[in-house]
Design a protein around this motif. Structure first.
Motif, PDB file in Angstrom:
ATOM      1  N   SER A 132       0.781  -1.244  -0.252  1.00 30.80           N
ATOM      2  CA  SER A 132       0.202   0.022  -0.098  1.00 30.80           C
ATOM      3  C   SER A 132       1.002   1.230   0.379  1.00 30.80           C
ATOM      4  O   SER A 132       0.634   2.533  -0.799  1.00 30.80           O
ATOM      5  CB  SER A 132      -0.610   0.152   1.427  1.00 30.80           C
ATOM      6  OG  SER A 132      -1.267  -1.097   1.120  1.00 30.80           O
ATOM      7  N   GLU A 133       2.107   1.011   0.793  1.00 32.47           N
ATOM      8  CA  GLU A 133       2.810   2.744   0.671  1.00 32.47           C
ATOM      9  C   GLU A 133       3.740   2.594  -0.573  1.00 32.47           C
ATOM     10  O   GLU A 133       3.735   3.724  -1.105  1.00 32.47           O
ATOM     11  CB  GLU A 133       3.901   2.368   2.499  1.00 32.47           C
ATOM     12  CG  GLU A 133       4.922   3.556   1.810  1.00 32.47           C
ATOM     13  CD  GLU A 133       4.372   4.571   2.245  1.00 32.47           C
ATOM     14  OE1 GLU A 133       4.977   5.869   2.195  1.00 32.47           O
ATOM     15  OE2 GLU A 133       3.514   4.786   2.811  1.00 32.47           O
ATOM     16  N   ALA A 136       1.333   3.696  -3.003  1.00 33.46           N
ATOM     17  CA  ALA A 136       0.901   5.461  -2.646  1.00 33.46           C
ATOM     18  C   ALA A 136       2.319   6.563  -2.929  1.00 33.46           C
ATOM     19  O   ALA A 136       2.377   7.624  -3.272  1.00 33.46           O
ATOM     20  CB  ALA A 136       0.926   5.779  -0.947  1.00 33.46           C
ATOM     21  N   CYS A 185      -5.328  -2.032  -8.113  1.00 31.67           N
ATOM     22  CA  CYS A 185      -5.653  -2.508  -6.654  1.00 31.67           C
ATOM     23  C   CYS A 185      -6.975  -4.011  -6.764  1.00 31.67           C
ATOM     24  O   CYS A 185      -6.630  -4.908  -5.510  1.00 31.67           O
ATOM     25  CB  CYS A 185      -6.924  -1.904  -6.431  1.00 31.67           C
ATOM     26  SG  CYS A 185      -5.761   0.375  -6.038  1.00 31.67           S
ATOM     27  N   LYS A 203     -11.994   0.901  -2.018  1.00 33.58           N
ATOM     28  CA  LYS A 203     -11.265   1.618  -0.773  1.00 33.58           C
ATOM     29  C   LYS A 203     -10.007   2.189  -1.240  1.00 33.58           C
ATOM     30  O   LYS A 203      -9.123   3.412  -0.651  1.00 33.58           O
ATOM     31  CB  LYS A 203     -11.973   1.387   0.574  1.00 33.58           C
ATOM     32  CG  LYS A 203     -11.790   2.206   1.859  1.00 33.58           C
ATOM     33  CD  LYS A 203     -11.287   1.242   2.699  1.00 33.58           C
ATOM     34  CE  LYS A 203     -10.990   2.387   4.096  1.00 33.58           C
ATOM     35  NZ  LYS A 203     -10.768   1.413   5.477  1.00 33.58           N
ATOM     36  N   LEU A 204      -9.164   0.853  -1.025  1.00 32.92           N
ATOM     37  CA  LEU A 204      -7.667   1.272  -1.590  1.00 32.92           C
ATOM     38  C   LEU A 204      -7.257   1.995  -2.853  1.00 32.92           C
ATOM     39  O   LEU A 204      -6.897   3.100  -2.464  1.00 32.92           O
ATOM     40  CB  LEU A 204      -7.255  -0.385  -1.954  1.00 32.92           C
ATOM     41  CG  LEU A 204      -5.176   0.131  -2.006  1.00 32.92           C
ATOM     42  CD1 LEU A 204      -4.253   0.340  -1.160  1.00 32.92           C
ATOM     43  CD2 LEU A 204      -4.784  -2.031  -3.151  1.00 32.92           C
ATOM     44  N   ALA A 206      -9.000   4.789  -3.763  1.00 33.53           N
ATOM     45  CA  ALA A 206      -9.350   6.548  -3.255  1.00 33.53           C
ATOM     46  C   ALA A 206      -8.321   6.439  -2.433  1.00 33.53           C
ATOM     47  O   ALA A 206      -8.498   7.899  -2.744  1.00 33.53           O
ATOM     48  CB  ALA A 206     -11.337   6.292  -2.247  1.00 33.53           C
ATOM     49  N   GLU A 207      -7.929   5.884  -1.622  1.00 31.28           N
ATOM     50  CA  GLU A 207      -7.504   6.681  -1.026  1.00 31.28           C
ATOM     51  C   GLU A 207      -6.082   6.872  -1.374  1.00 31.28           C
ATOM     52  O   GLU A 207      -4.643   7.966  -1.677  1.00 31.28           O
ATOM     53  CB  GLU A 207      -6.759   4.982  -0.466  1.00 31.28           C
ATOM     54  CG  GLU A 207      -8.128   5.181   1.504  1.00 31.28           C
ATOM     55  CD  GLU A 207      -7.327   3.828   2.116  1.00 31.28           C
ATOM     56  OE1 GLU A 207      -5.881   3.224   1.823  1.00 31.28           O
ATOM     57  OE2 GLU A 207      -7.994   3.574   2.917  1.00 31.28           O
ATOM     58  N   LEU A 208      -5.379   5.791  -2.569  1.00 33.76           N
ATOM     59  CA  LEU A 208      -4.416   6.109  -3.580  1.00 33.76           C
ATOM     60  C   LEU A 208      -4.486   7.156  -4.998  1.00 33.76           C
ATOM     61  O   LEU A 208      -3.581   8.222  -4.812  1.00 33.76           O
ATOM     62  CB  LEU A 208      -4.012   4.784  -5.105  1.00 33.76           C
ATOM     63  CG  LEU A 208      -3.364   3.844  -4.104  1.00 33.76           C
ATOM     64  CD1 LEU A 208      -4.210   2.608  -4.808  1.00 33.76           C
ATOM     65  CD2 LEU A 208      -2.321   3.812  -3.556  1.00 33.76           C
ATOM     66  N   ALA A 210      -6.384   9.492  -3.304  1.00 34.72           N
ATOM     67  CA  ALA A 210      -6.180  11.176  -2.650  1.00 34.72           C
ATOM     68  C   ALA A 210      -5.223  11.584  -2.334  1.00 34.72           C
ATOM     69  O   ALA A 210      -4.534  12.450  -2.041  1.00 34.72           O
ATOM     70  CB  ALA A 210      -7.290  10.885  -1.344  1.00 34.72           C
ATOM     71  N   GLN A 211      -3.759  10.716  -2.550  1.00 36.51           N
ATOM     72  CA  GLN A 211      -2.974  10.840  -2.304  1.00 36.51           C
ATOM     73  C   GLN A 211      -2.050  11.545  -4.273  1.00 36.51           C
ATOM     74  O   GLN A 211      -0.831  12.324  -4.117  1.00 36.51           O
ATOM     75  CB  GLN A 211      -1.992   9.155  -2.770  1.00 36.51           C
ATOM     76  CG  GLN A 211      -2.069   8.295  -1.450  1.00 36.51           C
ATOM     77  CD  GLN A 211      -0.813   9.570  -0.135  1.00 36.51           C
ATOM     78  OE1 GLN A 211      -0.274  10.254  -0.405  1.00 36.51           O
ATOM     79  NE2 GLN A 211      -1.793   9.006   1.333  1.00 36.51           N
TER      80      GLN A 211
END
Length: 213
Positions: A132-133, A136, A185, A203-204, A206-208, A210-211
């Protein structure tokens, strides 16, 4: 797409100072099994007009240019990602269609791919956090791997290493960018789900995103 060979590099007059490196040599387009080139190259620019014309016409020179572009793209991606702290092989040099890079090994043998492994459950969450990191960091740089799956993630003990980056895509300039990121993802989350750790791919994503923005 490419063939990978191992070679030993030594320091002249210092035979005890050697290292094993991986040499990745790209095939010409007629010998590749990678037939979705256009999906990944949208949004990329070709500087020389002669090269652009040859690529468009599919000439033998154009096929040579295409192979060189894949190698250059991967070497540039490896260099940027290594500098940014993403776990990728260290890029040593590029010569035409061949990239020389760090050999990812475990006890002297090639590190296994993540796909067939069933690691202890207590490693699943750390593995997920690492991936995930890494994803990101790519997103913050405006990129998606484009073909991320357990087959191009190597396992070096408790450390994961991402490989095969020629198709890395700009998620803004490439109209397929977000779709390819979503596929990355889903591929990752599907593997974790099959090992007992459920992860929401949307969800993953969306988080990416946002980055990225």
């Amino acid at each position: 797409e490419a063939d990978v060979f191992l070679l030993e590099r030594a320091v002249p007059d210092r035979p005890e100072r050697t290292s094993i490196l991986a040499a990745k040599r790209y095939r010409s387009s007629e010998h590749r099994q990678f037939h979705r080139d256009s999906t990944y190259v949208e949004g990329r620019r070709v500087r020389r007009s002669r090269d652009a014309r040859a690529l468009a016409k599919g000439t033998s020179y154009g096929r040579q240019v295409a192979s060189g572009q894949w190698a250059q793209q991967e070497f540039a991606a490896l260099t940027s990602l290594w500098t940014a702290g993403v776990p990728v092989p260290y890029p040593v040099q590029i010569d035409g269609t061949e990239i020389l890079m760090e050999f990812i090994e475990v006890d002297g043998a090639a590190a296994p791919r993540l796909a067939p492994l069933r690691p202890p459950r207590d490693l699943l969450q750390p593995y997920l956090e690492q991936l995930s990191e890494a994803m990101a960091v790519l997103a913050r740089l405006g990129w998606a791997h484009g073909d991320l799956s357990p087959y191009n993630i190597l396992v070096q003990g408790e450390r994961l290493v991402i490989i095969d980056l020629p198709q890395i895509v700009d998620i803004v300039s490439n109209p397929n960018g977000v779709d390819l990121l979503l596929r990355d993802c889903r591929n990752v989350c599907s593997w974790f789900g099959s090992r007992g750790l459920e992860v929401d791919a949307e969800k993953l994503l969306a988080e990416l995103l946002a980055q990225a923005w």
